[in-house]
Write an enzyme that holds these catalytic residues in place. Structure first.
Site, PDB file in Angstrom:
ATOM      1  N   LEU A 135       0.824  -1.210   0.000  1.00 33.24           N
ATOM      2  CA  LEU A 135       0.000   0.000   0.000  1.00 33.24           C
ATOM      3  C   LEU A 135       0.860   1.264   0.000  1.00 33.24           C
ATOM      4  O   LEU A 135       1.920   1.314   0.614  1.00 33.24           O
ATOM      5  CB  LEU A 135      -0.930  -0.024   1.216  1.00 33.24           C
ATOM      6  CG  LEU A 135      -1.847  -1.255   1.272  1.00 33.24           C
ATOM      7  CD1 LEU A 135      -2.662  -1.257   2.562  1.00 33.24           C
ATOM      8  CD2 LEU A 135      -2.770  -1.314   0.058  1.00 33.24           C
ATOM      9  N   HIS A 136       0.348   2.269  -0.704  1.00 36.81           N
ATOM     10  CA  HIS A 136       1.051   3.553  -0.814  1.00 36.81           C
ATOM     11  C   HIS A 136       0.027   4.683  -0.727  1.00 36.81           C
ATOM     12  O   HIS A 136      -1.160   4.433  -0.470  1.00 36.81           O
ATOM     13  CB  HIS A 136       1.877   3.591  -2.100  1.00 36.81           C
ATOM     14  CG  HIS A 136       1.100   3.255  -3.359  1.00 36.81           C
ATOM     15  ND1 HIS A 136       0.024   3.990  -3.788  1.00 36.81           N
ATOM     16  CD2 HIS A 136       1.232   2.238  -4.249  1.00 36.81           C
ATOM     17  CE1 HIS A 136      -0.450   3.488  -4.901  1.00 36.81           C
ATOM     18  NE2 HIS A 136       0.257   2.396  -5.198  1.00 36.81           N
ATOM     19  N   GLU A 137       0.493   5.914  -0.982  1.00 38.76           N
ATOM     20  CA  GLU A 137      -0.389   7.087  -0.845  1.00 38.76           C
ATOM     21  C   GLU A 137      -1.614   7.004  -1.757  1.00 38.76           C
ATOM     22  O   GLU A 137      -2.660   7.558  -1.421  1.00 38.76           O
ATOM     23  CB  GLU A 137       0.367   8.383  -1.143  1.00 38.76           C
ATOM     24  CG  GLU A 137       1.143   8.959   0.023  1.00 38.76           C
ATOM     25  CD  GLU A 137       0.289   9.297   1.252  1.00 38.76           C
ATOM     26  OE1 GLU A 137      -0.842   9.801   1.112  1.00 38.76           O
ATOM     27  OE2 GLU A 137       0.772   9.031   2.363  1.00 38.76           O
ATOM     28  N   HIS A 143      -3.337   4.295  -2.505  1.00 35.04           N
ATOM     29  CA  HIS A 143      -4.314   3.475  -1.771  1.00 35.04           C
ATOM     30  C   HIS A 143      -4.874   4.260  -0.580  1.00 35.04           C
ATOM     31  O   HIS A 143      -6.076   4.196  -0.290  1.00 35.04           O
ATOM     32  CB  HIS A 143      -3.659   2.189  -1.260  1.00 35.04           C
ATOM     33  CG  HIS A 143      -3.080   1.312  -2.324  1.00 35.04           C
ATOM     34  ND1 HIS A 143      -1.730   1.109  -2.452  1.00 35.04           N
ATOM     35  CD2 HIS A 143      -3.666   0.563  -3.295  1.00 35.04           C
ATOM     36  CE1 HIS A 143      -1.503   0.268  -3.457  1.00 35.04           C
ATOM     37  NE2 HIS A 143      -2.655  -0.073  -3.987  1.00 35.04           N
ATOM     38  N   GLN A 169      -5.414 -12.250 -12.624  1.00 31.97           N
ATOM     39  CA  GLN A 169      -5.218 -11.085 -13.467  1.00 31.97           C
ATOM     40  C   GLN A 169      -3.772 -10.922 -13.937  1.00 31.97           C
ATOM     41  O   GLN A 169      -3.439  -9.932 -14.575  1.00 31.97           O
ATOM     42  CB  GLN A 169      -5.733  -9.807 -12.791  1.00 31.97           C
ATOM     43  CG  GLN A 169      -4.925  -9.316 -11.615  1.00 31.97           C
ATOM     44  CD  GLN A 169      -5.634  -8.176 -10.920  1.00 31.97           C
ATOM     45  OE1 GLN A 169      -6.687  -8.356 -10.299  1.00 31.97           O
ATOM     46  NE2 GLN A 169      -5.094  -6.977 -11.037  1.00 31.97           N
ATOM     47  N   GLN A 207      -8.121   6.427 -10.638  1.00 31.63           N
ATOM     48  CA  GLN A 207      -8.146   6.833 -12.044  1.00 31.63           C
ATOM     49  C   GLN A 207      -6.821   6.472 -12.737  1.00 31.63           C
ATOM     50  O   GLN A 207      -6.763   6.392 -13.956  1.00 31.63           O
ATOM     51  CB  GLN A 207      -8.410   8.351 -12.104  1.00 31.63           C
ATOM     52  CG  GLN A 207      -8.625   8.921 -13.482  1.00 31.63           C
ATOM     53  CD  GLN A 207      -9.787   8.298 -14.219  1.00 31.63           C
ATOM     54  OE1 GLN A 207     -10.766   7.845 -13.622  1.00 31.63           O
ATOM     55  NE2 GLN A 207      -9.667   8.245 -15.549  1.00 31.63           N
ATOM     56  N   LYS A 208      -5.797   6.232 -11.954  1.00 32.55           N
ATOM     57  CA  LYS A 208      -4.513   5.746 -12.483  1.00 32.55           C
ATOM     58  C   LYS A 208      -4.735   4.541 -13.412  1.00 32.55           C
ATOM     59  O   LYS A 208      -4.057   4.383 -14.410  1.00 32.55           O
ATOM     60  CB  LYS A 208      -3.632   5.359 -11.297  1.00 32.55           C
ATOM     61  CG  LYS A 208      -2.671   4.245 -11.486  1.00 32.55           C
ATOM     62  CD  LYS A 208      -1.334   4.769 -11.882  1.00 32.55           C
ATOM     63  CE  LYS A 208      -0.255   3.735 -11.979  1.00 32.55           C
ATOM     64  NZ  LYS A 208      -0.649   2.351 -12.013  1.00 32.55           N
ATOM     65  N   ASP A 209      -5.697   3.689 -13.062  1.00 32.84           N
ATOM     66  CA  ASP A 209      -6.049   2.537 -13.897  1.00 32.84           C
ATOM     67  C   ASP A 209      -7.389   2.845 -14.570  1.00 32.84           C
ATOM     68  O   ASP A 209      -8.426   2.271 -14.237  1.00 32.84           O
ATOM     69  CB  ASP A 209      -6.121   1.275 -13.034  1.00 32.84           C
ATOM     70  CG  ASP A 209      -4.794   0.979 -12.367  1.00 32.84           C
ATOM     71  OD1 ASP A 209      -3.878   0.519 -13.058  1.00 32.84           O
ATOM     72  OD2 ASP A 209      -4.631   1.253 -11.157  1.00 32.84           O
ATOM     73  N   ARG A 227       4.470  -1.147  -8.337  1.00 30.53           N
ATOM     74  CA  ARG A 227       5.550  -1.627  -9.211  1.00 30.53           C
ATOM     75  C   ARG A 227       6.758  -0.695  -9.227  1.00 30.53           C
ATOM     76  O   ARG A 227       7.829  -1.097  -9.689  1.00 30.53           O
ATOM     77  CB  ARG A 227       5.036  -1.805 -10.639  1.00 30.53           C
ATOM     78  CG  ARG A 227       4.003  -2.918 -10.757  1.00 30.53           C
ATOM     79  CD  ARG A 227       3.484  -3.005 -12.187  1.00 30.53           C
ATOM     80  NE  ARG A 227       2.333  -3.884 -12.290  1.00 30.53           N
ATOM     81  CZ  ARG A 227       2.422  -5.214 -12.407  1.00 30.53           C
ATOM     82  NH1 ARG A 227       3.588  -5.791 -12.439  1.00 30.53           N
ATOM     83  NH2 ARG A 227       1.323  -5.948 -12.497  1.00 30.53           N
TER      84      ARG A 227
HETATM   85  P1  AMP Z   1      -3.560  -2.126  -6.889  1.00 37.94           P
HETATM   86  O1  AMP Z   1      -3.193  -2.477  -5.480  1.00 37.94           O
HETATM   87  O2  AMP Z   1      -2.409  -1.653  -7.709  1.00 37.94           O
HETATM   88  O3  AMP Z   1      -4.427  -3.145  -7.559  1.00 37.94           O
HETATM   89  O4  AMP Z   1      -4.468  -0.839  -6.749  1.00 37.94           O
HETATM   90  C1  AMP Z   1      -5.602  -0.829  -5.926  1.00 37.94           C
HETATM   91  C2  AMP Z   1      -6.385   0.411  -6.210  1.00 37.94           C
HETATM   92  O5  AMP Z   1      -5.572   1.567  -5.952  1.00 37.94           O
HETATM   93  C3  AMP Z   1      -6.835   0.506  -7.668  1.00 37.94           C
HETATM   94  O6  AMP Z   1      -8.143   1.040  -7.717  1.00 37.94           O
HETATM   95  C4  AMP Z   1      -5.835   1.458  -8.256  1.00 37.94           C
HETATM   96  O7  AMP Z   1      -6.317   2.161  -9.376  1.00 37.94           O
HETATM   97  C5  AMP Z   1      -5.597   2.396  -7.093  1.00 37.94           C
HETATM   98  N1  AMP Z   1      -4.339   3.106  -7.258  1.00 37.94           N
HETATM   99  C6  AMP Z   1      -3.131   2.569  -7.550  1.00 37.94           C
HETATM  100  N2  AMP Z   1      -2.211   3.548  -7.699  1.00 37.94           N
HETATM  101  C7  AMP Z   1      -2.855   4.725  -7.508  1.00 37.94           C
HETATM  102  C8  AMP Z   1      -2.466   6.098  -7.541  1.00 37.94           C
HETATM  103  N3  AMP Z   1      -1.216   6.464  -7.805  1.00 37.94           N
HETATM  104  N4  AMP Z   1      -3.399   7.035  -7.304  1.00 37.94           N
HETATM  105  C9  AMP Z   1      -4.690   6.672  -7.035  1.00 37.94           C
HETATM  106  N5  AMP Z   1      -5.120   5.406  -6.992  1.00 37.94           N
HETATM  107  C10 AMP Z   1      -4.222   4.442  -7.228  1.00 37.94           C
END
Ligand code: AMP
Length: 284
Positions: free
Chosen positions: A31-33, A35, A59, A146-148, A185
């Protein structure tokens, strides 16, 4: 106190008497900012915040990519605690996909280009796991980044088509000060690659700037973005897209909402980013 749950049964029991509305934040951990921003949105709007941490094997096309996906549950749980998340569901794979599991949720057109074509099966995996999470949690709201951008569109399409009662809420991309979108990543980037990676954001900014100056040829805008990327020798471009913001079909002329999006490799690490061009109501 954040409660950590492992099984479907524990999750159901914990949700039975929890205050509503429920806000769901699906994640793959590390988790990061970005999340954290989703958790804060949920905490503001919802009486109960549920975070799921599950690295979804379905996935990932490439087993090596799945194997090296960064994981640290202790660190993730400390972050959830700090963000005052009520419930964390961190299940083993067999709780999400029990023996005999044999269903795939497959979204059509919006899932097919861009990430869908670069990563065959990826969105089937995403839609399937999110359908399961929506069914198990029964949240009023679910928050996605929205990043994805394409992922948000795929999940919206799925939720609408399957009449799922969870509202899909897209939240802004959180970035480093130099423009790089936060991503789990990013941890794989070497110092040199990390220094090069903001080129994605610079390319998108150049595309947006051209559009703001009145450029409406999608080919010209793609060229502008490619020219910026070409200036960074470590950037190995996968795709550069100017697509219809509703259908994700590649555009000739930008005459409505559009999505600029990029996928770029730095060594083995593939990064994506995007920029939404909204139509100015005075122009449309
Ligand atoms: P992930 O753990 O990468 O599957 O991401 C989980 C959720 O966090 C997804 O809805 C992503 O789009 C969102 N997310 C990932 N990186 C960011 C970011 N930099 N800014 C905002 N939301 C993010």
């Amino acid at each position: 106190m954040t409660r950590v749950l492992r099984t479907r049964a524990e999750l159901r029991a914990a949700l039975a008497d929890t205050p509503r509305p429920i806000g769901l934040v699906p994640t793959m951990g590390w988790l990061h900012e970005g999340h954290r921003s989703l958790m804060r949105r949920a905490r503001e709007a919802d009486a109960t915040t549920v975070v799921t941490i599950f690295v979804n094997p379905r996935q990932f096309g490439d087993p090596a990519d799945l194997a090296k996906y960064p994981r640290s549950e202790a660190r993730d749980l400390a972050i959830c605690e700090e963000e005052r998340v009520d419930l964390v569901w961190a299940p083993p794979v067999e709780e999400v996909y029990p023996p005999g599991f044999d269903t795939t949720v497959s979204v059509g057109q919006v899932a097919s280009p861009l990430e869908g074509s670069a990563r065959p099966g990826h969105f089937d995996g995403v839609a399937t796991v999110v359908a399961i999470l929506f069914a198990l949690v029964g949240a009023e709201h679910a928050y996605f980044g929205q990043k994805d951008a394409q992922q948000v569109m795929v999940i919206r399409q799925m939720a609408r088509d399957l009449a799922l009662p969870t509202a899909v809420i897209a939240c802004p991309t959180v970035r480093e000060p130099d423009g790089l979108a936060l991503s789990s990543r990013n941890v794989h980037l070497t110092a040199e690659q990390r220094a090069a990676a903001p080129v994605l954001h610079r390319a998108l900014a150049a595309g947006r700037e051209a559009w703001e100056h009145g450029e409406r040829s999608a080919a010209t805008i793609r060229e502008r973005m490619r020219a910026v990327l070409a200036g960074e020798p470590l950037a190995d471009v996968d795709y550069v897209s100017v697509a219809d913001g509703r259908t994700l079909r590649e555009l000739d002329t930008i005459d409505g909402p559009a999505l600029l999006s990029l996928a770029v490799r730095f060594g083995p690490t593939r990064l994506i980013d995007n920029e939404v061009l909204e139509v100015d109501p005075t122009e449309a």
